[in-house]
Design an enzyme around this catalytic site. Sequence first.
Site, PDB file in Angstrom:
ATOM      1  N   ASP A   1      -9.007   8.966  -6.039  1.00 31.84           N
ATOM      2  CA  ASP A   1     -10.125   9.034  -7.099  1.00 31.84           C
ATOM      3  C   ASP A   1     -10.161  10.112  -8.178  1.00 31.84           C
ATOM      4  O   ASP A   1     -10.374   9.867  -9.170  1.00 31.84           O
ATOM      5  CB  ASP A   1     -11.434   9.170  -6.274  1.00 31.84           C
ATOM      6  N   GLU A   2      -9.613  11.485  -7.541  1.00 29.33           N
ATOM      7  CA  GLU A   2      -9.514  12.221  -8.700  1.00 29.33           C
ATOM      8  C   GLU A   2      -8.655  12.366 -10.012  1.00 29.33           C
ATOM      9  O   GLU A   2      -8.857  12.769 -10.675  1.00 29.33           O
ATOM     10  CB  GLU A   2      -9.156  13.799  -7.851  1.00 29.33           C
TER      11      GLU A   2
ATOM     12  N   SER B   1      -1.513   4.953  -4.055  1.00 31.38           N
ATOM     13  CA  SER B   1      -2.216   6.342  -3.632  1.00 31.38           C
ATOM     14  C   SER B   1      -1.408   7.178  -3.520  1.00 31.38           C
ATOM     15  O   SER B   1      -1.015   7.838  -2.277  1.00 31.38           O
ATOM     16  CB  SER B   1      -2.894   5.776  -2.437  1.00 31.38           C
TER      17      SER B   1
ATOM     18  N   LYS C   1      -1.444  -1.041  -4.092  1.00 33.48           N
ATOM     19  CA  LYS C   1      -2.203  -0.147  -4.084  1.00 33.48           C
ATOM     20  C   LYS C   1      -1.653   1.243  -4.140  1.00 33.48           C
ATOM     21  O   LYS C   1      -0.946   1.612  -2.908  1.00 33.48           O
ATOM     22  CB  LYS C   1      -3.158  -0.265  -2.740  1.00 33.48           C
TER      23      LYS C   1
ATOM     24  N   TYR D   1       0.720  -1.099  -0.116  1.00 32.54           N
ATOM     25  CA  TYR D   1       0.096   0.030   0.027  1.00 32.54           C
ATOM     26  C   TYR D   1       0.706   1.303  -0.020  1.00 32.54           C
ATOM     27  O   TYR D   1       1.432   1.608   0.886  1.00 32.54           O
ATOM     28  CB  TYR D   1      -1.020  -0.111   1.184  1.00 32.54           C
TER      29      TYR D   1
END
EC number: 4.1.3.3
Length: 230
Positions: free
Chosen positions: A201-202, A175, A173, A143
């Site tokens: 998300d953006e 991020s 993952k 992550y």
Amino acid sequence: MASPKKKLQGLVAATITPMTEHGEINFSVIGRYVDYLVEEQGVKNVFVNGTTGEGLSLSISERCQVAEEWVTKGRNKLDQIVIHVGALSLKESQELAQHAAEIGADGIAVIAPFFLKPWNKDVLINFLKEVAAAAPALPFYYYHIPALTGVKIRAEELLDGIQDKIPSFQGLKFSDTDLLDFGQCVDQNRQRQFAFLFGVDEQLLSALVMGATGAVGSFVFRDLSTLWSN
């Protein structure tokens, strides 16, 4: 080598941890949460006790209980339940990894330790290797969230040769907003069939263009479920 029932891809819900007004975990909500994701959103993969779930703000006991409830309520409804088991303490992270294996989770994920930070790739991989070894039969995901951990080791650098050190490694993952790093992760590891799960998300549409195989998000984008075939 550990292998998932099928490749973790598509939409993965980063679940919240429901609380009562007194700060206790509201376990009664989780069954309904599962049904909502499956029946209303068509989402059958979850990422539990991560950032959205405030896993690092919970006690070890609470994290175990939350993981157990998701596995119990998600049985025969969810496809994959990935439990985030990262912690500052290696022993606690190993304990959480072992617990995830014992309760029948489908995979585990780990962030970099962020107080006494690993200062290079090898130190970080050694930490991840020790956690993964506590649950060798479970698919293992790194992550990558440097904005919160402060660990600036590029994901592309970390992935180089990682499966030689961590045989159960299955993917990432990601991020972070560094799309160059993400693109290099994908381009340099296409033959390894890793899961490249994007977590901002953006920027998801940009990540899709670059080869993201899934998305772990706080928002559920139902219409995007058609972008990945199972």
